[in-house]
Write a protein that holds these residues in place. Structure first.
Motif, PDB file in Angstrom:
ATOM      1  N   SER A 204       0.822  -1.214   0.000  1.00 46.49           N
ATOM      2  CA  SER A 204       0.000   0.000   0.000  1.00 46.49           C
ATOM      3  C   SER A 204       0.859   1.269   0.000  1.00 46.49           C
ATOM      4  CB  SER A 204      -0.934   0.009   1.220  1.00 46.49           C
ATOM      5  OG  SER A 204      -1.848  -1.059   1.160  1.00 46.49           O
ATOM      6  N   HIS A 205       2.105   1.142  -0.413  1.00 37.79           N
ATOM      7  CA  HIS A 205       3.018   2.284  -0.445  1.00 37.79           C
ATOM      8  C   HIS A 205       2.622   3.262  -1.548  1.00 37.79           C
ATOM      9  CE1 HIS A 205       6.931   4.406  -0.861  1.00 37.79           C
ATOM     10  NE2 HIS A 205       7.060   4.120   0.421  1.00 37.79           N
ATOM     11  N   ARG A 206       3.010   4.517  -1.404  1.00 39.30           N
ATOM     12  CA  ARG A 206       2.585   5.510  -2.397  1.00 39.30           C
ATOM     13  C   ARG A 206       3.329   5.387  -3.724  1.00 39.30           C
ATOM     14  NH1 ARG A 206       4.849  11.121   0.308  1.00 39.30           N
ATOM     15  NH2 ARG A 206       7.086  10.657   0.224  1.00 39.30           N
ATOM     16  N   SER A 207       4.497   4.722  -3.722  1.00 40.82           N
ATOM     17  CA  SER A 207       5.249   4.547  -4.959  1.00 40.82           C
ATOM     18  C   SER A 207       4.645   3.427  -5.799  1.00 40.82           C
ATOM     19  CB  SER A 207       6.714   4.210  -4.652  1.00 40.82           C
ATOM     20  OG  SER A 207       7.355   3.687  -5.801  1.00 40.82           O
ATOM     21  N   HIS A 208       4.225   3.769  -7.019  1.00 43.44           N
ATOM     22  CA  HIS A 208       3.645   2.775  -7.920  1.00 43.44           C
ATOM     23  C   HIS A 208       4.664   1.692  -8.269  1.00 43.44           C
ATOM     24  CE1 HIS A 208       2.819   1.255 -12.043  1.00 43.44           C
ATOM     25  NE2 HIS A 208       1.621   1.092 -11.529  1.00 43.44           N
ATOM     26  N   ILE A 209       5.910   2.074  -8.510  1.00 39.43           N
ATOM     27  CA  ILE A 209       6.954   1.105  -8.848  1.00 39.43           C
ATOM     28  C   ILE A 209       7.120   0.099  -7.722  1.00 39.43           C
ATOM     29  CG2 ILE A 209       9.446   0.837  -9.248  1.00 39.43           C
ATOM     30  CD1 ILE A 209       9.311   3.726 -10.467  1.00 39.43           C
ATOM     31  N   ARG A 210       7.170   0.595  -6.490  1.00 37.88           N
ATOM     32  CA  ARG A 210       7.354  -0.262  -5.316  1.00 37.88           C
ATOM     33  C   ARG A 210       6.158  -1.210  -5.160  1.00 37.88           C
ATOM     34  NH1 ARG A 210      10.658   0.193  -0.110  1.00 37.88           N
ATOM     35  NH2 ARG A 210      12.112   1.379  -1.374  1.00 37.88           N
ATOM     36  N   ARG A 211       4.949  -0.687  -5.305  1.00 43.21           N
ATOM     37  CA  ARG A 211       3.757  -1.544  -5.154  1.00 43.21           C
ATOM     38  C   ARG A 211       3.716  -2.636  -6.211  1.00 43.21           C
ATOM     39  NH1 ARG A 211       1.098   3.246  -5.350  1.00 43.21           N
ATOM     40  NH2 ARG A 211      -0.368   2.557  -6.989  1.00 43.21           N
ATOM     41  N   LEU A 212       4.008  -2.264  -7.454  1.00 38.95           N
ATOM     42  CA  LEU A 212       3.952  -3.239  -8.544  1.00 38.95           C
ATOM     43  C   LEU A 212       5.039  -4.297  -8.388  1.00 38.95           C
ATOM     44  CD1 LEU A 212       2.780  -4.229 -11.201  1.00 38.95           C
ATOM     45  CD2 LEU A 212       4.240  -2.578 -12.407  1.00 38.95           C
ATOM     46  N   GLY A 213       6.259  -3.867  -8.086  1.00 36.92           N
ATOM     47  CA  GLY A 213       7.352  -4.825  -7.928  1.00 36.92           C
ATOM     48  C   GLY A 213       7.127  -5.783  -6.770  1.00 36.92           C
ATOM     49  N   VAL A 214       6.638  -5.255  -5.661  1.00 44.70           N
ATOM     50  CA  VAL A 214       6.364  -6.099  -4.489  1.00 44.70           C
ATOM     51  C   VAL A 214       5.222  -7.071  -4.791  1.00 44.70           C
ATOM     52  CG1 VAL A 214       5.430  -6.067  -2.141  1.00 44.70           C
ATOM     53  CG2 VAL A 214       7.314  -4.552  -2.747  1.00 44.70           C
ATOM     54  N   ALA A 215       4.166  -6.587  -5.447  1.00 51.71           N
ATOM     55  CA  ALA A 215       3.045  -7.468  -5.807  1.00 51.71           C
ATOM     56  C   ALA A 215       3.542  -8.613  -6.689  1.00 51.71           C
ATOM     57  CB  ALA A 215       1.962  -6.675  -6.527  1.00 51.71           C
ATOM     58  N   SER A 216       4.431  -8.317  -7.633  1.00 49.58           N
ATOM     59  CA  SER A 216       4.963  -9.351  -8.527  1.00 49.58           C
ATOM     60  C   SER A 216       5.868 -10.320  -7.776  1.00 49.58           C
ATOM     61  CB  SER A 216       5.739  -8.699  -9.674  1.00 49.58           C
ATOM     62  OG  SER A 216       4.896  -7.860 -10.434  1.00 49.58           O
ATOM     63  N   THR A 217       6.643  -9.810  -6.822  1.00 49.51           N
ATOM     64  CA  THR A 217       7.504 -10.682  -6.016  1.00 49.51           C
ATOM     65  C   THR A 217       6.654 -11.653  -5.201  1.00 49.51           C
ATOM     66  OG1 THR A 217       9.114  -8.878  -5.819  1.00 49.51           O
ATOM     67  CG2 THR A 217       9.381 -10.739  -4.328  1.00 49.51           C
ATOM     68  N   ILE A 218       5.575 -11.138  -4.613  1.00 47.05           N
ATOM     69  CA  ILE A 218       4.683 -11.990  -3.825  1.00 47.05           C
ATOM     70  C   ILE A 218       4.057 -13.061  -4.710  1.00 47.05           C
ATOM     71  CG2 ILE A 218       2.499 -12.028  -2.541  1.00 47.05           C
ATOM     72  CD1 ILE A 218       3.246  -9.196  -1.515  1.00 47.05           C
ATOM     73  N   LYS A 219       3.562 -12.649  -5.870  1.00 48.97           N
ATOM     74  CA  LYS A 219       2.912 -13.617  -6.765  1.00 48.97           C
ATOM     75  C   LYS A 219       3.899 -14.700  -7.196  1.00 48.97           C
ATOM     76  CE  LYS A 219       2.254 -13.392 -11.258  1.00 48.97           C
ATOM     77  NZ  LYS A 219       1.798 -13.005 -12.609  1.00 48.97           N
ATOM     78  N   ASN A 220       5.093 -14.294  -7.619  1.00 48.09           N
ATOM     79  CA  ASN A 220       6.076 -15.287  -8.071  1.00 48.09           C
ATOM     80  C   ASN A 220       6.492 -16.209  -6.933  1.00 48.09           C
ATOM     81  OD1 ASN A 220       5.975 -14.159 -10.610  1.00 48.09           O
ATOM     82  ND2 ASN A 220       7.835 -12.952 -10.375  1.00 48.09           N
ATOM     83  N   SER A 221       6.581 -15.681  -5.720  1.00 39.95           N
ATOM     84  CA  SER A 221       6.928 -16.510  -4.558  1.00 39.95           C
ATOM     85  C   SER A 221       5.828 -17.524  -4.260  1.00 39.95           C
ATOM     86  CB  SER A 221       7.176 -15.626  -3.331  1.00 39.95           C
ATOM     87  OG  SER A 221       8.267 -14.757  -3.529  1.00 39.95           O
ATOM     88  N   ALA A 222       4.582 -17.143  -4.546  1.00 38.10           N
ATOM     89  CA  ALA A 222       3.439 -18.015  -4.237  1.00 38.10           C
ATOM     90  C   ALA A 222       3.375 -19.241  -5.150  1.00 38.10           C
ATOM     91  CB  ALA A 222       2.133 -17.223  -4.324  1.00 38.10           C
TER      92      ALA A 222
END
Length: 390
Positions: A204-222
């Motif tokens: 939920s961070h304000r940086s779009h890059i950070r949110r997108l990269g973290v979301a992708s890291t979580i998905k790939n880890s899952a």
């Protein structure tokens, strides 16, 4: 007879000139060509690329232009391999990005994110190096980069950098089995912290890059199914998990971005995770459909086991997905919602027929979504049973 070098090729040769001002002028002029003239930097067995690797250690403005050129040309497979497989160059980048005073740390983060697309960069997961004492206590390079990302958000560690692009680096590492294992496994040398828990707080961070990269890291880890019980558990210690029995409590961080200001009925909220209840009336839903779709795809991966589906049912994920489907007018997001509903609302083997039809799926309609019973392809759909959701 060798052909005469063009003016541009001559300019590229000035990247290793002994005069600082000439090197600076060459690097500055070549930045613009690096987006369209990749072959220019591959001549003479990648000689310009070798020069650019050295320029990274040059004076700040020259280094910045050199890094920008490398970022632009690293889409080329040959250039990428030359960068990613070079141990000395990797150490140069790590030494600089972990420095509190590095002015080009963000450019280095972007270059590392591109380099992670090469399989050889998995070795960073097993790489030990000197400890940057102001930043980290770990000798592992991957831990140090994670510390950069966490401690360096919004210029908190290095006033010149936010390290947001490291989230893309982590996402690419998590495409590999070894990377997924690292992000989802408690680390004994780090008081059994699960690395993914350091990242998930930024969904939920304000940086779009950070949110997108973290979301992708979580998905790939899952994709690492053995880790699902750990990811889904919000208990610490959790006796159901193997030692050290630490749950990651992932769900609130991927469900909160999907939620808006909607109010839920008592029936819907009974069992819902505490973090998801009593949200502010001005709560805003994630506004980027790619990020939303990524979180929904993570939920789908967590639906891949019976245990995962049981957890998602128990914590009332269905009402959240239902409201997401209702309020987000994007076909990809709605299709992802449909698929989750199919998974968590179907009856499991050995269960009695549920009120909701087997294989139910949310369909967009006028007003509220509807659950439509799925028929076999050869059956006519004229007698479909439609159940409205209030």
């Amino acid at each position: 007879m060798s052909k005469m070098p063009t003016e541009l090729e001559e300019l590229a040769e000035f990247l290793h000139h002994g005069n600082t001002q000439i090197r600076q002028a060459a690097a500055e002029h070549l930045v613009g060509y690096s987006q369209t003239h990749t072959t220019l930097f591959k001549r003479n067995q990648l000689e310009p690329v070798k020069d650019l690797k050295l320029i990274v250690k040059d004076y700040v403005p020259i280094a910045k232009n050199g890094l920008t050129i490398l970022i632009n040309i690293s889409h080329d497979a040959e250039v990428l391999k030359a960068l990613a497989s070079d141990d000395a160059f990797l150490e140069t980048l790590l030494l600089r990005i972990t420095s509190k005073k590095e002015p080009n740390a963000n450019e280095i983060a972007m270059l590392l994110a591109n380099m992670a697309k090469d399989d050889s960069l998995q070795r960073v997961l097993e790489l030990k190096r000197d400890v940057p004492k102001e930043l980290s206590t770990s000798r592992w390079a991957i831990d140090q980069l994670l510390d950069c990302f966490v401690k360096g958000a919004e210029g908190a560690y290095n006033k010149h950098a936010d390290y947001d692009y490291l989230s893309y680096f982590f996402a690419d590492l998590a495409k590999f089995p070894q990377g997924r294992s690292y992000f989802t496994t408690p680390q004994p040398h780090d008081t059994n912290i699960i690395p993914l828990t350091k990242l998930q707080v930024f969904t939920s961070h304000r940086s779009h890059i950070r949110r997108l990269g973290v979301a992708s890291t979580i998905k790939n880890s899952a994709f690492h199914v053995p880790s699902h019980p750990t990811l889904l558990s919000n208990l610490s210690p959790d006796p159901a998990l193997p030692p050290p029995s630490v749950g990651a409590n992932l769900l609130p961080y991927i469900l909160l971005p999907l939620m808006g200001p909607e109010e839920y009925s008592d029936e819907d909220t009974e069992g819902m995770l505490d973090e998801l209840q009593l949200l502010e009336p001005d709560k805003e839903r994630e506004n980027d459909v790619e990020i939303m779709k990524t979180h929904l795809e993570t939920l789908l991966l967590l639906c891949s086991t019976r245990e995962g589906r049981d957890v998602l049912r128990r914590v009332k994920v269905y009402p959240i997905v239902r409201e997401t489907h209702l309020h987000v007018e994007n076909e990809d997001v709605r299709e992802a919602c449909d698929r989750i509903v199919q998974m968590i609302m179907r009856k499991e083997e050995g269960e009695e027929e549920d009120e909701i039809p087997d294989g139910a799926v949310v369909k967009a309609g006028a007003g509220a979504p509807k659950l439509v019973e799925l028929k076999d392809d050869e059956e006519e759909d004229e007698d479909e049973k439609i159940v409205d959701i209030c």
